[in-house]
Design an enzyme around this catalytic site. Sequence first.
Site, PDB file in Angstrom:
ATOM      1  N   VAL A   1      36.589 -25.798 -40.576  1.00 31.55           N
ATOM      2  CA  VAL A   1      37.878 -26.627 -40.616  1.00 31.55           C
ATOM      3  C   VAL A   1      37.646 -27.925 -40.926  1.00 31.55           C
ATOM      4  O   VAL A   1      36.900 -28.570 -42.020  1.00 31.55           O
ATOM      5  CB  VAL A   1      37.460 -26.472 -39.278  1.00 31.55           C
ATOM      6  CG1 VAL A   1      37.938 -25.207 -38.089  1.00 31.55           C
ATOM      7  CG2 VAL A   1      36.760 -27.434 -38.338  1.00 31.55           C
TER       8      VAL A   1
ATOM      9  N   GLU B   1      37.964 -32.007 -41.689  1.00 26.73           N
ATOM     10  CA  GLU B   1      37.193 -32.998 -41.480  1.00 26.73           C
ATOM     11  C   GLU B   1      37.319 -33.242 -39.925  1.00 26.73           C
ATOM     12  O   GLU B   1      37.415 -34.817 -39.990  1.00 26.73           O
ATOM     13  CB  GLU B   1      36.513 -33.696 -42.194  1.00 26.73           C
ATOM     14  CG  GLU B   1      36.329 -32.948 -43.631  1.00 26.73           C
ATOM     15  CD  GLU B   1      34.327 -33.148 -43.559  1.00 26.73           C
ATOM     16  OE1 GLU B   1      34.379 -33.646 -43.314  1.00 26.73           O
ATOM     17  OE2 GLU B   1      34.988 -31.398 -43.210  1.00 26.73           O
TER      18      GLU B   1
ATOM     19  N   LYS C   1      35.863 -30.285 -34.535  1.00 24.18           N
ATOM     20  CA  LYS C   1      34.495 -29.750 -35.161  1.00 24.18           C
ATOM     21  C   LYS C   1      33.386 -28.963 -34.032  1.00 24.18           C
ATOM     22  O   LYS C   1      32.862 -28.519 -33.465  1.00 24.18           O
ATOM     23  CB  LYS C   1      33.872 -30.442 -36.164  1.00 24.18           C
ATOM     24  CG  LYS C   1      34.624 -29.565 -37.372  1.00 24.18           C
ATOM     25  CD  LYS C   1      33.065 -30.670 -38.243  1.00 24.18           C
ATOM     26  CE  LYS C   1      34.337 -30.335 -39.420  1.00 24.18           C
ATOM     27  NZ  LYS C   1      33.709 -29.316 -40.872  1.00 24.18           N
TER      28      LYS C   1
ATOM     29  N   SER D   1      32.130 -32.040 -45.778  1.00 27.26           N
ATOM     30  CA  SER D   1      31.714 -33.196 -47.146  1.00 27.26           C
ATOM     31  C   SER D   1      31.517 -34.383 -46.601  1.00 27.26           C
ATOM     32  O   SER D   1      31.716 -35.051 -47.273  1.00 27.26           O
ATOM     33  CB  SER D   1      33.012 -32.457 -48.191  1.00 27.26           C
ATOM     34  OG  SER D   1      33.773 -33.309 -47.424  1.00 27.26           O
TER      35      SER D   1
ATOM     36  N   HIS E   1      27.102 -26.284 -48.207  1.00 27.70           N
ATOM     37  CA  HIS E   1      28.596 -26.872 -48.523  1.00 27.70           C
ATOM     38  C   HIS E   1      28.657 -25.772 -49.970  1.00 27.70           C
ATOM     39  O   HIS E   1      28.352 -26.782 -50.958  1.00 27.70           O
ATOM     40  CB  HIS E   1      28.917 -28.364 -48.622  1.00 27.70           C
ATOM     41  CG  HIS E   1      30.318 -29.366 -49.007  1.00 27.70           C
ATOM     42  ND1 HIS E   1      31.427 -29.050 -48.357  1.00 27.70           N
ATOM     43  CD2 HIS E   1      30.386 -29.308 -50.239  1.00 27.70           C
ATOM     44  CE1 HIS E   1      32.433 -29.596 -49.013  1.00 27.70           C
ATOM     45  NE2 HIS E   1      31.768 -29.918 -50.343  1.00 27.70           N
TER      46      HIS E   1
ATOM     47  N   ASN F   1      33.378 -26.943 -55.113  1.00 29.00           N
ATOM     48  CA  ASN F   1      34.621 -26.856 -54.959  1.00 29.00           C
ATOM     49  C   ASN F   1      35.319 -27.106 -56.840  1.00 29.00           C
ATOM     50  O   ASN F   1      34.918 -28.569 -57.393  1.00 29.00           O
ATOM     51  CB  ASN F   1      35.887 -26.955 -54.219  1.00 29.00           C
ATOM     52  CG  ASN F   1      35.688 -27.693 -52.993  1.00 29.00           C
ATOM     53  OD1 ASN F   1      35.853 -26.028 -52.727  1.00 29.00           O
ATOM     54  ND2 ASN F   1      36.128 -28.029 -52.192  1.00 29.00           N
TER      55      ASN F   1
END
Length: 171
Positions: free
Chosen positions: A24, A26, A31, A53, A74, A77
Site C-alpha cells: 500500500v 508509503e 500500513k 521503499s 521489496h 521496479n
Amino acid sequence: MAGSASQADVADAVKDADLVIEAVSENLVLKRDLWAKVGAAAPEKTIFTTNTSSLLPSLMADATGRPDRFLALHYANPVYLRNLAEVMSTDQTDPNAYQQVVTFAEENGLEPIPVKKEQPVTSQTRFSSPRWAQRSRCTPTGSQTYRRSTRRPEFRAQRLSAPSRSSTWSA
C-alpha cells in the site's frame, strides 16, 4: 501466480496465508492499520512482508503482534525488467522466517538481495542514485548481484566520478 489471492476482505484474504506481501502507499499510519488487521486474522504460520521503499520495517512490525515474523520484501521496479527482490530483516526477525522469504524469492525467479541491517531506503534507490551510491560504499557482491539480475555489464556506482558542486548532498 498459483496460490495468490486478491480479496476485498482482509480476514478472508489471509485466513490460510503462508506469506503476506503488503504494497500500500508509503503512509505509516495506513500500513500499521492494515498490519494490525492482517496480524489479527492471519494464522500463526504466516510471515508478514512489506514492500516499502522508504520506511523501516521495524516501524510496522509490532502492529502485527508477531514482530519476529515480519520483514521487508521489496521488488525492483519495473519487476518485469529486473528480477531483483531486496529482503531486509529487523532486529527482531526470526532467521528462519528470513530464510523462508529468501527461498520464496528464489523460487519465484528473483535474485534476492539479502539485507540484514535495516536501511532507510532500498538498495535499488541507493545503487541508482549517485548521491546514495557514493554514500553506501557498494560491495563487489552487491554489484555482481546487480549485474546478474539486470543483465548490465557494469554497475552504475562504478561509473560515478567524484562529487562536484552540482551534486552536493543535503542532509
